[in-house]
Every structure is written in structure tokens, then in C-alpha cells.
Design an enzyme around this catalytic site. Structure first.
Site, short mmCIF file in Angstrom:
data_model
loop_
_atom_site.label_atom_id
_atom_site.label_comp_id
_atom_site.label_asym_id
_atom_site.label_seq_id
_atom_site.Cartn_x
_atom_site.Cartn_y
_atom_site.Cartn_z
N HIS A 201 31.92 67.31 10.68
CA HIS A 201 33.33 66.93 10.56
C HIS A 201 33.62 66.56 9.10
O HIS A 201 32.75 66.58 8.24
CB HIS A 201 33.64 65.72 11.45
CG HIS A 201 33.60 66.00 12.92
ND1 HIS A 201 34.75 66.11 13.69
CD2 HIS A 201 32.56 66.19 13.77
CE1 HIS A 201 34.41 66.34 14.95
NE2 HIS A 201 33.09 66.40 15.03
N GLU A 263 29.89 63.55 8.66
CA GLU A 263 31.27 63.48 8.18
C GLU A 263 31.28 63.76 6.68
O GLU A 263 30.83 62.93 5.89
CB GLU A 263 31.87 62.11 8.47
CG GLU A 263 32.26 61.87 9.92
CD GLU A 263 33.66 62.39 10.26
OE1 GLU A 263 34.32 62.93 9.33
OE2 GLU A 263 34.06 62.25 11.42
#
Length: 297
Positions: A201, A263
């Protein structure tokens, strides 16, 4: 006059045009080629990541686009890693990393016996191909809040309406496991029974861990929990909690599969290559790391 006005609207207002839906892997790959070239990421991502014949289709998106994945390594391997990227398609940079992981596997998996890697680099093609790009799928559902976790019925809609103030980008759906993109991920988990899952992500700039910890010794073998914690330390991951219906909740907490969420720092396309170079070794570590059987003796 009305005909001229209608034609003008169709020409100048993108939302009124008929959307081109890529129904085959070849069509979707051609569109991705254009997307990569637009961002100066190179071209033909499907081809450099795998031979076109090796791409498999595990379902179709809400609008009918193919949900694609590729498998590398020993067919009978017991050390299996599943990598997901782009469930939130407005994040962009994970797309580059997802395809480059597959390209790394194409060149290097033969050097890692008893190891298998499955990569699904574009989980939400409708969100990526749409204008503008969206976190949600074409039904307006956040598919990282749509897994049928034990707390979904009690908490998913409640949390969405309360904590997130009914923000459309985070809508978990009206019922769990309702979306084809969610079902695709669930199918891959069930089909390949991975020992590890990595989900990519952006832009929170962190590495999150969901999975067995010291509180789970009653469910899993001691060796398994220790190895999961060792992997967590190697990845420098922390546990930041989980959401109703999230992949980390479903796979990490409920199924006991160590689930690492990478992330990336930003969703900036011009930073994608830099992020891949920074994360490459960590991803290789996750892929090659051996987790023992989780069942308690």
C-alpha cells in the site's frame, strides 16, 4: 441543435463517455503498458514480469476486467508467499512494486528451491482504470474492509459510520465478502495456503504486522509463533491494530498467517523506482524466509 449539444457533452465530459472495459488479459496488459509509459516506468509490465502465457485469471472485477496473478517457483513447495498490491487503486506506487516483484521472481526463483511465490499486482483494476482513480472498487466498496471477519457484522458498518463519519472511500459494503475483488484474494489464500502474505500500500510509510504473537500460543505451535515473530523482526514491522473486514484481520489474526503490510512513503509515481530499490531486499527476505507448520502438535 440538441444532437450537436449532446455530441459536445460526450466529447468534453469524460464521465458521459462510454467506458472502455478491458475484458481479456491482453487488453488489460495493453492498457497497463500505456499507464507505465505515461509515468515513465518503462513499458510492457505484463511481459517483463512474466511470459504472457503464464498470467492466470482468477476471476473478474466488478466491471468484468480480468483479475490476474502469476505463479513462480517449485510447484510442490511448502514455503509459499502470496503478494498482493493495488487493492486501493488511487495509491499508484504499489503497482510498480508489484510488477517488479514478479519480474524479480521470473529471474531468480530458480535459485530458491522449495519456494513458491504468487503475485497479484493489480487487485482493483476498475479503480485504477477509472477517472479519477479510486480507493474503492466499481461498486464503491473498500475491499480491504470487506473480508468476512468475525467482527464484521458487529463492527464494520458501525465503525464506518462512527469513526470514519461515513466516508465513501472507506465503505465496507452492505455485507461481507460481497465483492469479486475480495473473493479473488480469498480464493488465492485458499488455493495456495501461503505461509506468508505481503500486501503493498501507500502512503503511510510504515511496515505493519498482523499474525500470531505471544498471546496465540494456545492456538499455534511454539516454534511457529517464534518464527513468525522472527520474521516480524527481520521486516522491522510493528503491530498497529486492525480493522473489521481487513486482510490483516482475516488472514493474520483469524487464519494465523503472518501478514506484512508494506506502506510506501508516498503515492508519487516518480518515486516508485526508488521505493522498489529500498524495499527489494526486505521483500526477498520475506519470500525466502521459512515458516514452519502452524498446527500445534
Amino acid at each position: 441543435m440538441r444532437t450537436i449539444l449532446l455530441l459536445s457533452l460526450l466529447f468534453f465530459v469524460p464521465s458521459l463517455r462510454a467506458e472502455n472495459i478491458e475484458k481479456t488479459p491482453a487488453q488489460l496488459c495493453a492498457a497497463l503498458d500505456q499507464a507505465f509509459q505515461k509515468r515513465k516506468w518503462g513499458k510492457d509490465p505484463c511481459e517483463f514480469a512474466a511470459d504472457i502465457k503464464d498470467w492466470k485469471v482468477g476471476g473478474t472485477s466488478s466491471k468484468g476486467r480480468p483479475l490476474m496473478y502469476v505463479v513462480y517457483g517449485d510447484e510442490k513447495a511448502t514455503n509459499t508467499t502470496l503478494i498482493f498490491s493495488m487493492i486501493h487503486s488511487d495509491e499508484v506506487t504499489p503497482l510498480y512494486v508489484g510488477f517488479h516483484i514478479a519480474a524479480w521472481a521470473k529471474e531468480n526463483m530458480a535459485a530458491h528451491p522449495n519456494t513458491k511465490l504468487i503475485v497479484a499486482p493489480l487487485l482493483n483494476p476498475d479503480g485504477f482504470m477509472g477517472v479519477p482513480k479510486t480507493r474503492t472498487n466499481a461498486h464503491g466498496v473498500d475491499c480491504n474492509r470487506n473480508f468476512a471477519t468475525k467482527d464484521w457484522a458487529r463492527d464494520a458498518l458501525k465503525a464506518w459510520k462512527g469513526k470514519f463519519h461515513s466516508e465513501k472511500r472507506r465503505f465496507p459494503g452492505n455485507k461481507p465478502n460481497s465483492e469479486p475483488e475480495t473473493q479473488f484474494q480469498k480464493m488465492l489464500i485458499e488455493k495456495f495456503n501461503p505461509q506468508k502474505i505481503v500486501s503493498i500500500h501507500s502512503p503511510l510509510n510504515m511496515i505493519d504486522y498482523d499474525g500470531p504473537d505471544h498471546l496465540e500460543l494456545s492456538h499455534f505451535s511454539k516454534e511457529y509463533v517464534q518464527k513468525c515473530q522472527e520474521l516480524r523482526k527481520k521486516m522491522k514491522a510493528s503491530s498497529s491494530g486492525f480493522f473489521p473486514g481487513s486482510l490483516g484481520n482475516y488472514a493474520g489474526q483469524e487464519l494465523g498467517i503472518p501478514t506484512i503490510t508494506l506502506e510506501l512513503p508516498t503515492a508519487r509515481a516518480d518515486k516508485a523506482k526508488e521505493y522498489w530499490n529500498q524495499l527489494k531486499q526486505g521483500i526477498v527476505t520475506a519470500v525466502t524466509y521459512v515458516v514452519p507448520p502452524k498446527d500445534k502438535d
